[in-house]
Design a protein around this motif. Sequence first.
Motif, PDB file in Angstrom:
ATOM      1  N   ILE A   8       4.909 -21.883   7.175  1.00  0.00           N
ATOM      2  CA  ILE A   8       4.868 -20.272   7.248  1.00  0.00           C
ATOM      3  C   ILE A   8       3.632 -19.908   7.869  1.00  0.00           C
ATOM      4  O   ILE A   8       3.478 -18.788   8.651  1.00  0.00           O
ATOM      5  CB  ILE A   8       5.011 -19.715   5.842  1.00  0.00           C
ATOM      6  CG1 ILE A   8       4.258 -19.932   4.838  1.00  0.00           C
ATOM      7  CG2 ILE A   8       6.560 -19.930   5.624  1.00  0.00           C
ATOM      8  CD1 ILE A   8       4.075 -19.160   3.529  1.00  0.00           C
ATOM      9  N   ALA A   9       2.440 -20.747   7.177  1.00  0.00           N
ATOM     10  CA  ALA A   9       1.227 -20.545   7.898  1.00  0.00           C
ATOM     11  C   ALA A   9       1.150 -20.663   9.370  1.00  0.00           C
ATOM     12  O   ALA A   9       0.217 -20.019  10.265  1.00  0.00           O
ATOM     13  CB  ALA A   9       0.107 -21.336   7.201  1.00  0.00           C
ATOM     14  N   MET A  59      -8.526 -20.542   8.423  1.00  0.00           N
ATOM     15  CA  MET A  59      -9.158 -21.210   7.108  1.00  0.00           C
ATOM     16  C   MET A  59      -7.781 -21.568   6.329  1.00  0.00           C
ATOM     17  O   MET A  59      -7.808 -22.727   5.614  1.00  0.00           O
ATOM     18  CB  MET A  59      -9.887 -20.254   6.425  1.00  0.00           C
ATOM     19  CG  MET A  59     -11.307 -20.120   6.983  1.00  0.00           C
ATOM     20  SD  MET A  59     -12.386 -18.996   5.966  1.00  0.00           S
ATOM     21  CE  MET A  59     -12.936 -20.428   4.812  1.00  0.00           C
ATOM     22  N   VAL A  60      -6.752 -20.856   6.394  1.00  0.00           N
ATOM     23  CA  VAL A  60      -5.408 -21.365   5.443  1.00  0.00           C
ATOM     24  C   VAL A  60      -4.987 -22.619   6.150  1.00  0.00           C
ATOM     25  O   VAL A  60      -4.779 -23.454   5.373  1.00  0.00           O
ATOM     26  CB  VAL A  60      -4.461 -20.376   5.384  1.00  0.00           C
ATOM     27  CG1 VAL A  60      -3.058 -20.678   5.056  1.00  0.00           C
ATOM     28  CG2 VAL A  60      -4.911 -19.119   4.541  1.00  0.00           C
ATOM     29  N   LEU A  61      -4.884 -22.641   7.689  1.00  0.00           N
ATOM     30  CA  LEU A  61      -4.142 -23.539   8.325  1.00  0.00           C
ATOM     31  C   LEU A  61      -5.169 -25.007   8.061  1.00  0.00           C
ATOM     32  O   LEU A  61      -4.505 -26.040   8.043  1.00  0.00           O
ATOM     33  CB  LEU A  61      -4.192 -23.316   9.872  1.00  0.00           C
ATOM     34  CG  LEU A  61      -3.071 -22.447  10.018  1.00  0.00           C
ATOM     35  CD1 LEU A  61      -3.216 -22.183  11.606  1.00  0.00           C
ATOM     36  CD2 LEU A  61      -1.777 -23.124   9.553  1.00  0.00           C
ATOM     37  N   TYR A 120       0.925 -13.700   0.776  1.00  0.00           N
ATOM     38  CA  TYR A 120       1.266 -14.810  -0.111  1.00  0.00           C
ATOM     39  C   TYR A 120      -0.037 -15.696  -0.567  1.00  0.00           C
ATOM     40  O   TYR A 120      -0.268 -16.130  -1.517  1.00  0.00           O
ATOM     41  CB  TYR A 120       2.069 -15.697   0.285  1.00  0.00           C
ATOM     42  CG  TYR A 120       2.437 -17.017  -0.017  1.00  0.00           C
ATOM     43  CD1 TYR A 120       3.257 -17.143  -1.326  1.00  0.00           C
ATOM     44  CD2 TYR A 120       1.747 -18.090   0.402  1.00  0.00           C
ATOM     45  CE1 TYR A 120       3.371 -18.191  -1.911  1.00  0.00           C
ATOM     46  CE2 TYR A 120       1.913 -19.403  -0.276  1.00  0.00           C
ATOM     47  CZ  TYR A 120       2.622 -19.554  -1.388  1.00  0.00           C
ATOM     48  OH  TYR A 120       2.990 -20.816  -1.989  1.00  0.00           O
ATOM     49  N   PHE A 121      -0.814 -15.993   0.646  1.00  0.00           N
ATOM     50  CA  PHE A 121      -2.027 -16.683   0.540  1.00  0.00           C
ATOM     51  C   PHE A 121      -3.248 -15.909  -0.385  1.00  0.00           C
ATOM     52  O   PHE A 121      -4.005 -16.722  -0.866  1.00  0.00           O
ATOM     53  CB  PHE A 121      -2.663 -17.265   1.668  1.00  0.00           C
ATOM     54  CG  PHE A 121      -1.867 -18.444   2.051  1.00  0.00           C
ATOM     55  CD1 PHE A 121      -1.887 -19.773   1.586  1.00  0.00           C
ATOM     56  CD2 PHE A 121      -0.795 -18.150   3.238  1.00  0.00           C
ATOM     57  CE1 PHE A 121      -0.792 -20.916   1.896  1.00  0.00           C
ATOM     58  CE2 PHE A 121       0.018 -19.300   3.628  1.00  0.00           C
ATOM     59  CZ  PHE A 121      -0.188 -20.623   3.075  1.00  0.00           C
ATOM     60  N   LYS A 124      -2.359 -17.034  -3.840  1.00  0.00           N
ATOM     61  CA  LYS A 124      -2.727 -18.209  -3.891  1.00  0.00           C
ATOM     62  C   LYS A 124      -4.169 -18.199  -4.216  1.00  0.00           C
ATOM     63  O   LYS A 124      -4.664 -19.083  -5.189  1.00  0.00           O
ATOM     64  CB  LYS A 124      -2.330 -19.202  -2.936  1.00  0.00           C
ATOM     65  CG  LYS A 124      -2.390 -20.346  -2.967  1.00  0.00           C
ATOM     66  CD  LYS A 124      -1.877 -21.220  -2.203  1.00  0.00           C
ATOM     67  CE  LYS A 124      -1.682 -23.007  -2.534  1.00  0.00           C
ATOM     68  NZ  LYS A 124      -1.300 -23.643  -1.626  1.00  0.00           N
ATOM     69  N   ALA A 125      -5.060 -17.452  -3.366  1.00  0.00           N
ATOM     70  CA  ALA A 125      -6.317 -17.804  -3.437  1.00  0.00           C
ATOM     71  C   ALA A 125      -6.997 -17.076  -4.763  1.00  0.00           C
ATOM     72  O   ALA A 125      -7.941 -17.628  -5.310  1.00  0.00           O
ATOM     73  CB  ALA A 125      -7.249 -17.077  -2.338  1.00  0.00           C
ATOM     74  N   ILE A 126      -6.215 -16.125  -5.265  1.00  0.00           N
ATOM     75  CA  ILE A 126      -6.462 -15.409  -6.605  1.00  0.00           C
ATOM     76  C   ILE A 126      -5.968 -16.467  -7.678  1.00  0.00           C
ATOM     77  O   ILE A 126      -6.981 -16.498  -8.848  1.00  0.00           O
ATOM     78  CB  ILE A 126      -5.877 -14.083  -6.917  1.00  0.00           C
ATOM     79  CG1 ILE A 126      -6.477 -12.912  -5.771  1.00  0.00           C
ATOM     80  CG2 ILE A 126      -5.913 -13.576  -8.377  1.00  0.00           C
ATOM     81  CD1 ILE A 126      -5.536 -11.546  -5.718  1.00  0.00           C
TER      82      ILE A 126
END
Length: 132
Positions: A8-9, A59-61, A120-121, A124-126
């Motif tokens: 998805i990323a 950065m997510v990737l 979504y991310f 996730k980061a939280i």
Amino acid sequence: MKTWESFIAILAFVLSTILMFFTILLSVVLIPQLKPELVEIMILLSFLLEIAGYIGLIMVLKGKVNEKPKRVLFLLLCGILSFLLFTSIVGGKTTWTWVLTLQEPFEWFLILWPTLVSAYFVVKAIRVLNSA
């Protein structure tokens, strides 16, 4: 990062790259003609926030959500804010109606998928920040 999260990323990144291309083109046209009007300044601000969101997706990737959750959180929130700002200023009620009614599925997917993946991310980061 799980396989489906990577998928998805990557998809969000590809779609964001298309949007980034249009942002750069519009910026090249808009900046030389920029007038000190609130709407044009807000559109330019949304472009800058989009760039920050794009960097957040990169950065997510790279798997930085667990390593640098504050930075990823900030950058992805900038991207989400960019979407909200641009959609509200440029299209207003008509655009929000379009977003909510799914009238053009491909365009909806192109524009909203990166925002949904960013959301979504963000969550996730939280969670990473709360578990630390």
